[in-house]
Design an enzyme around this catalytic site. Structure first.
Site, PDB file in Angstrom:
ATOM      1  N   TYR A 255       1.108  -9.782 -13.872  1.00 31.78           N
ATOM      2  CA  TYR A 255       2.025  -8.716 -13.462  1.00 31.78           C
ATOM      3  C   TYR A 255       2.392  -7.733 -14.573  1.00 31.78           C
ATOM      4  CZ  TYR A 255       2.460 -11.720  -9.361  1.00 31.78           C
ATOM      5  OH  TYR A 255       2.187 -12.475  -8.249  1.00 31.78           O
TER       6      TYR A 255
ATOM      7  N   ARG B 219       7.572 -12.790 -16.131  1.00 30.82           N
ATOM      8  CA  ARG B 219       6.904 -13.575 -15.091  1.00 30.82           C
ATOM      9  C   ARG B 219       5.385 -13.370 -15.151  1.00 30.82           C
ATOM     10  NH1 ARG B 219       6.571 -11.968  -8.693  1.00 30.82           N
ATOM     11  NH2 ARG B 219       5.510 -13.850  -8.057  1.00 30.82           N
TER      12      ARG B 219
ATOM     13  N   ALA C  10       6.263 -12.325  -2.133  1.00 28.96           N
ATOM     14  CA  ALA C  10       5.764 -13.465  -1.352  1.00 28.96           C
ATOM     15  C   ALA C  10       6.024 -13.306   0.148  1.00 28.96           C
ATOM     16  CB  ALA C  10       6.398 -14.751  -1.863  1.00 28.96           C
TER      17      ALA C  10
ATOM     18  N   HIS D 143       3.331 -12.363   2.852  1.00 31.06           N
ATOM     19  CA  HIS D 143       2.418 -13.318   3.471  1.00 31.06           C
ATOM     20  C   HIS D 143       3.103 -14.229   4.482  1.00 31.06           C
ATOM     21  CE1 HIS D 143       0.357 -11.778   0.002  1.00 31.06           C
ATOM     22  NE2 HIS D 143       1.169 -12.407  -0.823  1.00 31.06           N
TER      23      HIS D 143
ATOM     24  N   ASN E 167       7.450  -3.485  -1.984  1.00 29.50           N
ATOM     25  CA  ASN E 167       6.651  -4.608  -2.457  1.00 29.50           C
ATOM     26  C   ASN E 167       7.379  -5.856  -1.945  1.00 29.50           C
ATOM     27  OD1 ASN E 167       5.363  -6.683  -3.717  1.00 29.50           O
ATOM     28  ND2 ASN E 167       5.258  -5.701  -5.730  1.00 29.50           N
TER      29      ASN E 167
ATOM     30  N   HIS F  25       1.474  -3.646  -4.041  1.00 22.57           N
ATOM     31  CA  HIS F  25       1.356  -4.884  -4.820  1.00 22.57           C
ATOM     32  C   HIS F  25       0.846  -4.536  -6.204  1.00 22.57           C
ATOM     33  CE1 HIS F  25       2.170  -7.263  -1.330  1.00 22.57           C
ATOM     34  NE2 HIS F  25       1.324  -6.498  -0.664  1.00 22.57           N
ATOM     35  N   LEU F  26       1.469  -5.123  -7.195  1.00 21.57           N
ATOM     36  CA  LEU F  26       1.025  -4.898  -8.573  1.00 21.57           C
ATOM     37  C   LEU F  26      -0.379  -5.444  -8.768  1.00 21.57           C
ATOM     38  CD1 LEU F  26       4.400  -6.100 -10.019  1.00 21.57           C
ATOM     39  CD2 LEU F  26       3.506  -3.805 -10.404  1.00 21.57           C
TER      40      LEU F  26
ATOM     41  N   ARG G 166      -2.914 -15.166  -0.099  1.00 17.07           N
ATOM     42  CA  ARG G 166      -2.378 -13.829  -0.407  1.00 17.07           C
ATOM     43  C   ARG G 166      -3.172 -12.723   0.276  1.00 17.07           C
ATOM     44  NH1 ARG G 166       1.314 -14.884  -4.677  1.00 17.07           N
ATOM     45  NH2 ARG G 166       0.642 -16.653  -5.906  1.00 17.07           N
TER      46      ARG G 166
ATOM     47  N   GLU H  11       3.157  -0.112   1.532  1.00 18.27           N
ATOM     48  CA  GLU H  11       3.224  -1.446   0.916  1.00 18.27           C
ATOM     49  C   GLU H  11       2.540  -1.390  -0.449  1.00 18.27           C
ATOM     50  OE1 GLU H  11       1.439  -4.404   3.454  1.00 18.27           O
ATOM     51  OE2 GLU H  11       1.222  -5.823   1.804  1.00 18.27           O
TER      52      GLU H  11
ATOM     53  N   PRO I 125      11.265 -10.903  -3.578  1.00 16.96           N
ATOM     54  CA  PRO I 125      11.615 -12.033  -4.423  1.00 16.96           C
ATOM     55  C   PRO I 125      10.766 -12.171  -5.687  1.00 16.96           C
ATOM     56  CG  PRO I 125      10.565 -12.777  -2.398  1.00 16.96           C
ATOM     57  CD  PRO I 125      10.876 -11.321  -2.226  1.00 16.96           C
ATOM     58  N   ASN I 126      11.473 -12.543  -6.754  1.00 13.28           N
ATOM     59  CA  ASN I 126      10.890 -12.821  -8.071  1.00 13.28           C
ATOM     60  C   ASN I 126      10.444 -11.573  -8.833  1.00 13.28           C
ATOM     61  OD1 ASN I 126      11.129 -15.726  -7.881  1.00 13.28           O
ATOM     62  ND2 ASN I 126       9.565 -15.587  -6.294  1.00 13.28           N
TER      63      ASN I 126
ATOM     64  N   ARG J  59      -7.157 -12.709  -5.253  1.00  9.84           N
ATOM     65  CA  ARG J  59      -6.394 -13.895  -5.635  1.00  9.84           C
ATOM     66  C   ARG J  59      -6.553 -14.988  -4.564  1.00  9.84           C
ATOM     67  NH1 ARG J  59      -0.594 -12.201  -7.453  1.00  9.84           N
ATOM     68  NH2 ARG J  59      -0.691 -14.329  -8.279  1.00  9.84           N
TER      69      ARG J  59
ATOM     70  N   ASP K 209       8.794  -6.650  11.415  1.00  8.90           N
ATOM     71  CA  ASP K 209       9.494  -6.121  12.596  1.00  8.90           C
ATOM     72  C   ASP K 209      10.540  -5.078  12.205  1.00  8.90           C
ATOM     73  OD1 ASP K 209       8.037  -7.701  14.317  1.00  8.90           O
ATOM     74  OD2 ASP K 209       9.649  -9.138  14.723  1.00  8.90           O
TER      75      ASP K 209
HETATM   76  C1  DQA Z   1       2.865  -9.375  -5.362  1.00 14.20           C
HETATM   77  C2  DQA Z   1       1.755 -10.294  -4.813  1.00 14.20           C
HETATM   78  C3  DQA Z   1       2.335 -11.440  -4.007  1.00 14.20           C
HETATM   79  O1  DQA Z   1       1.304 -12.277  -3.516  1.00 14.20           O
HETATM   80  C4  DQA Z   1       3.260 -12.282  -4.883  1.00 14.20           C
HETATM   81  O2  DQA Z   1       3.865 -13.299  -4.117  1.00 14.20           O
HETATM   82  C5  DQA Z   1       4.267 -11.467  -5.605  1.00 14.20           C
HETATM   83  C6  DQA Z   1       3.887 -10.178  -6.156  1.00 14.20           C
HETATM   84  C7  DQA Z   1       2.309  -8.289  -6.273  1.00 14.20           C
HETATM   85  O3  DQA Z   1       3.042  -7.328  -6.529  1.00 14.20           O
HETATM   86  O4  DQA Z   1       1.169  -8.368  -6.754  1.00 14.20           O
HETATM   87  O5  DQA Z   1       5.393 -11.912  -5.815  1.00 14.20           O
HETATM   88  O6  DQA Z   1       3.506  -8.752  -4.275  1.00 14.20           O
END
Ligand code: DQA
Length: 145
Positions: free
Chosen positions: A22, A17, A78, A81, A75, A101-102, A112, A99, A9-10, A108, A88
């Site tokens: 990011y 954003r 959110a 977390h 990735n 994360h940017l 997170r 996994e 998401p997002n 942070r 699962d």
């Molecule tokens: C994220 C880190 C997460 O905590 C956050 O909710 C994101 C982006 C990252 O790529 O750094 O949406 O996954």
């Protein structure tokens, strides 16, 4: 080698954003860079990209990857977390998963710092911005050699 890249998401909002966290590249631009990197690494690597703002959609995609893909780069954004369901799903398909994360989630907010997904992954890359996806691909590629 077939790799599925999942963004949660997002992440469709990348580029505009919170660019101070990011970066300024869009998800499509980051994905194009990953495709170029893959081509240089090994021309036979195939990558499929999927982005969803919905937990169930991500679970469905992971389930559908069983016997179809050799590796997953995710990735979960959110959902990292919060989502036992995504954790699962990764465990249920038995596909090597990395996994990404940017941002460096450990530098942070406290909430997170915990990932439900990480224990079911081969590894985690956090804090290397767009290059994290390339590092994840390299990890999966070398793991199958
Ligand atoms: C994220 C880190 C997460 O905590 C956050 O909710 C994101 C982006 C990252 O790529 O750094 O949406 O996954």
């Amino acid at each position: 080698m077939k790799i599925l890249v999942i963004n949660g998401p997002n992440l469709n909002m990348l580029g505009t954003r919170e660019p101070q966290i990011y970066g300024t590249l869009s998800l499509d631009e980051i994905s194009d860079e990953l495709k170029d990197f893959a081509r240089e690494l090994d021309g036979s690597i195939k990558i499929e990209f999927f982005q969803s703002n919905h937990e169930g959609g991500i679970v469905d995609k992971i389930q559908g990857a069983k016997d179809e893909f050799d590796g997953i780069i995710i990735n979960p954004a959110a959902y990292t977390h919060t989502s036992v369901a995504i954790a699962d799903a990764i465990a249920s398909v038995g596909i090597k998963t990395v996994e990404v994360h940017l941002s460096n989630i450990y530098s942070r907010e406290e909430f997170r710092h915990h990932s439900f997904v990480a224990p079911n992954c081969l590894g985690q890359v956090a804090g290397f911005s767009k290059n994290g996806y390339k590092m994840a691909l390299l990890g999966l590629y070398l793991a199958q050699k």
